[in-house]
Design a protein around this motif. Structure first.
Motif, PDB file in Angstrom:
ATOM      1  N   HIS A  56      62.713  16.977  10.557  1.00  0.00           N
ATOM      2  CA  HIS A  56      63.113  16.338   9.299  1.00  0.00           C
ATOM      3  C   HIS A  56      62.170  15.254   8.814  1.00  0.00           C
ATOM      4  O   HIS A  56      62.490  14.531   7.885  1.00  0.00           O
ATOM      5  N   LEU A  57      61.000  15.112   9.423  1.00  0.00           N
ATOM      6  CA  LEU A  57      59.967  14.241   8.864  1.00  0.00           C
ATOM      7  C   LEU A  57      58.850  15.154   8.401  1.00  0.00           C
ATOM      8  O   LEU A  57      58.174  15.789   9.208  1.00  0.00           O
ATOM      9  N   LEU A  58      58.711  15.276   7.084  1.00  0.00           N
ATOM     10  CA  LEU A  58      57.775  16.227   6.498  1.00  0.00           C
ATOM     11  C   LEU A  58      56.787  15.542   5.578  1.00  0.00           C
ATOM     12  O   LEU A  58      57.149  14.624   4.839  1.00  0.00           O
ATOM     13  N   LYS A  59      55.564  16.015   5.623  1.00  0.00           N
ATOM     14  CA  LYS A  59      54.555  15.631   4.625  1.00  0.00           C
ATOM     15  C   LYS A  59      54.579  16.739   3.585  1.00  0.00           C
ATOM     16  O   LYS A  59      54.376  17.912   3.907  1.00  0.00           O
ATOM     17  N   HIS A 100      58.375  15.902  -5.740  1.00  0.00           N
ATOM     18  CA  HIS A 100      58.485  14.547  -5.193  1.00  0.00           C
ATOM     19  C   HIS A 100      59.580  13.765  -5.932  1.00  0.00           C
ATOM     20  O   HIS A 100      60.360  13.039  -5.303  1.00  0.00           O
ATOM     21  N   ALA A 101      59.649  13.892  -7.238  1.00  0.00           N
ATOM     22  CA  ALA A 101      60.677  13.190  -8.016  1.00  0.00           C
ATOM     23  C   ALA A 101      62.077  13.679  -7.623  1.00  0.00           C
ATOM     24  O   ALA A 101      63.009  12.876  -7.497  1.00  0.00           O
ATOM     25  N   MET A 102      62.225  14.971  -7.404  1.00  0.00           N
ATOM     26  CA  MET A 102      63.524  15.535  -7.036  1.00  0.00           C
ATOM     27  C   MET A 102      63.927  15.130  -5.612  1.00  0.00           C
ATOM     28  O   MET A 102      65.111  15.114  -5.282  1.00  0.00           O
ATOM     29  N   LEU A 103      62.956  14.802  -4.775  1.00  0.00           N
ATOM     30  CA  LEU A 103      63.222  14.389  -3.396  1.00  0.00           C
ATOM     31  C   LEU A 103      63.125  12.874  -3.218  1.00  0.00           C
ATOM     32  O   LEU A 103      63.062  12.379  -2.093  1.00  0.00           O
ATOM     33  N   TYR A 104      63.138  12.144  -4.301  1.00  0.00           N
ATOM     34  CA  TYR A 104      62.900  10.698  -4.299  1.00  0.00           C
ATOM     35  C   TYR A 104      63.719   9.949  -3.245  1.00  0.00           C
ATOM     36  O   TYR A 104      63.191   9.116  -2.518  1.00  0.00           O
ATOM     37  N   LYS A 105      65.006  10.229  -3.161  1.00  0.00           N
ATOM     38  CA  LYS A 105      65.858   9.450  -2.256  1.00  0.00           C
ATOM     39  C   LYS A 105      65.540   9.683  -0.783  1.00  0.00           C
ATOM     40  O   LYS A 105      65.930   8.902   0.066  1.00  0.00           O
ATOM     41  N   TRP A 106      64.792  10.751  -0.461  1.00  0.00           N
ATOM     42  CA  TRP A 106      64.400  11.021   0.926  1.00  0.00           C
ATOM     43  C   TRP A 106      62.974  10.562   1.236  1.00  0.00           C
ATOM     44  O   TRP A 106      62.508  10.717   2.357  1.00  0.00           O
ATOM     45  N   ASN A 107      62.289   9.991   0.253  1.00  0.00           N
ATOM     46  CA  ASN A 107      60.927   9.501   0.474  1.00  0.00           C
ATOM     47  C   ASN A 107      60.992   8.270   1.376  1.00  0.00           C
ATOM     48  O   ASN A 107      61.826   7.391   1.173  1.00  0.00           O
ATOM     49  N   LEU A 108      60.104   8.188   2.374  1.00  0.00           N
ATOM     50  CA  LEU A 108      60.138   7.056   3.295  1.00  0.00           C
ATOM     51  C   LEU A 108      59.924   5.729   2.587  1.00  0.00           C
ATOM     52  O   LEU A 108      60.504   4.714   2.969  1.00  0.00           O
ATOM     53  N   ARG A 109      59.132   5.710   1.531  1.00  0.00           N
ATOM     54  CA  ARG A 109      58.927   4.460   0.788  1.00  0.00           C
ATOM     55  C   ARG A 109      60.213   4.023   0.110  1.00  0.00           C
ATOM     56  O   ARG A 109      60.532   2.837   0.067  1.00  0.00           O
ATOM     57  N   THR A 110      60.963   4.973  -0.431  1.00  0.00           N
ATOM     58  CA  THR A 110      62.254   4.659  -1.045  1.00  0.00           C
ATOM     59  C   THR A 110      63.211   4.094  -0.004  1.00  0.00           C
ATOM     60  O   THR A 110      64.042   3.240  -0.302  1.00  0.00           O
ATOM     61  N   TYR A 113      60.221   1.877   3.963  1.00  0.00           N
ATOM     62  CA  TYR A 113      58.999   1.852   4.764  1.00  0.00           C
ATOM     63  C   TYR A 113      57.809   1.662   3.834  1.00  0.00           C
ATOM     64  O   TYR A 113      57.576   2.466   2.943  1.00  0.00           O
ATOM     65  N   THR A 114      57.064   0.597   4.035  1.00  0.00           N
ATOM     66  CA  THR A 114      55.947   0.303   3.142  1.00  0.00           C
ATOM     67  C   THR A 114      54.599   0.651   3.758  1.00  0.00           C
ATOM     68  O   THR A 114      53.581   0.602   3.087  1.00  0.00           O
ATOM     69  N   ASP A 115      54.607   0.996   5.025  1.00  0.00           N
ATOM     70  CA  ASP A 115      53.351   1.247   5.729  1.00  0.00           C
ATOM     71  C   ASP A 115      53.073   2.735   5.930  1.00  0.00           C
ATOM     72  O   ASP A 115      52.572   3.152   6.962  1.00  0.00           O
ATOM     73  N   CYS A 116      53.436   3.544   4.943  1.00  0.00           N
ATOM     74  CA  CYS A 116      53.215   4.981   5.062  1.00  0.00           C
ATOM     75  C   CYS A 116      52.797   5.540   3.702  1.00  0.00           C
ATOM     76  O   CYS A 116      52.947   4.887   2.678  1.00  0.00           O
ATOM     77  N   GLY A 117      52.303   6.747   3.721  1.00  0.00           N
ATOM     78  CA  GLY A 117      51.874   7.401   2.494  1.00  0.00           C
ATOM     79  C   GLY A 117      53.053   7.833   1.635  1.00  0.00           C
ATOM     80  O   GLY A 117      54.191   7.900   2.097  1.00  0.00           O
TER      81      GLY A 117
END
Length: 147
Positions: A56-59, A100-110, A113-117
């Motif tokens: 469940h951690l995907l790039k 990416h917009a459709m998956l926004y709530k699952w983005n690590l930055r959202t 986490y600020t130290d990731c892509g």
């Protein structure tokens, strides 16, 4: 075991609607000293790369038609990395933005986490497949508005 769970969830690549062109003998674009050289094409893959030990951690990113191997090689510098899925689009740049917009709530930055892509998501492959299918339906119906 995490590997078993990962293997069970590996998606069938049935969402590719058309047959993409066969890869050229040489990459259309390549990285040279931090810059890109070669022809810029809109067609390409939106891909999912994951580590089977961290389900469940995907790039989720995009690449030109024959750039998957380069993306995998780059991701493997940080640990195990396997191609989990890929989806062909005539405009991969727009597809990646919309997905990416459709998956926004699952983005690590959202998630704080600020130290990731910006391409890292804590999401299941099945959810990404649903989003890609939804986006593909939008394209087919002409409702391709990023919102």
């Amino acid at each position: 075991m995490a590997t078993d769970r990962y293997e069970k969830e590996k998606p069938a690549l049935t969402l590719v609607k058309n047959n993409p062109p066969k890869p050229a003998a040489q990459p259309m674009r390549k990285r040279v000293g931090g810059t890109m050289e070669g022809e810029v094409v809109p067609q390409g893959w939106v891909y999912m790369i994951g580590n089977p030990e961290i389900p469940h951690l995907l790039k989720i990113g995009r690449t030109y038609p024959d750039g998957i191997d380069s993306r995998l090689s780059e991701a493997q510098r940080w640990g195990r990395a396997e191609l989990v899925g890929k989806f062909w689009f005539d405009d991969a740049n727009e597809a990646e933005k919309r997905i990416h917009a459709m998956l926004y709530k699952w983005n690590l930055r959202t998630m704080g986490y600020t130290d990731c892509g910006k391409e890292l998501f804590h999401v299941s492959t099945s959810m990404v497949e649903k989003v890609v299918e939804e986006y593909t339906k939008e394209l087919e119906s002409g409702e391709n508005a990023v919102g």
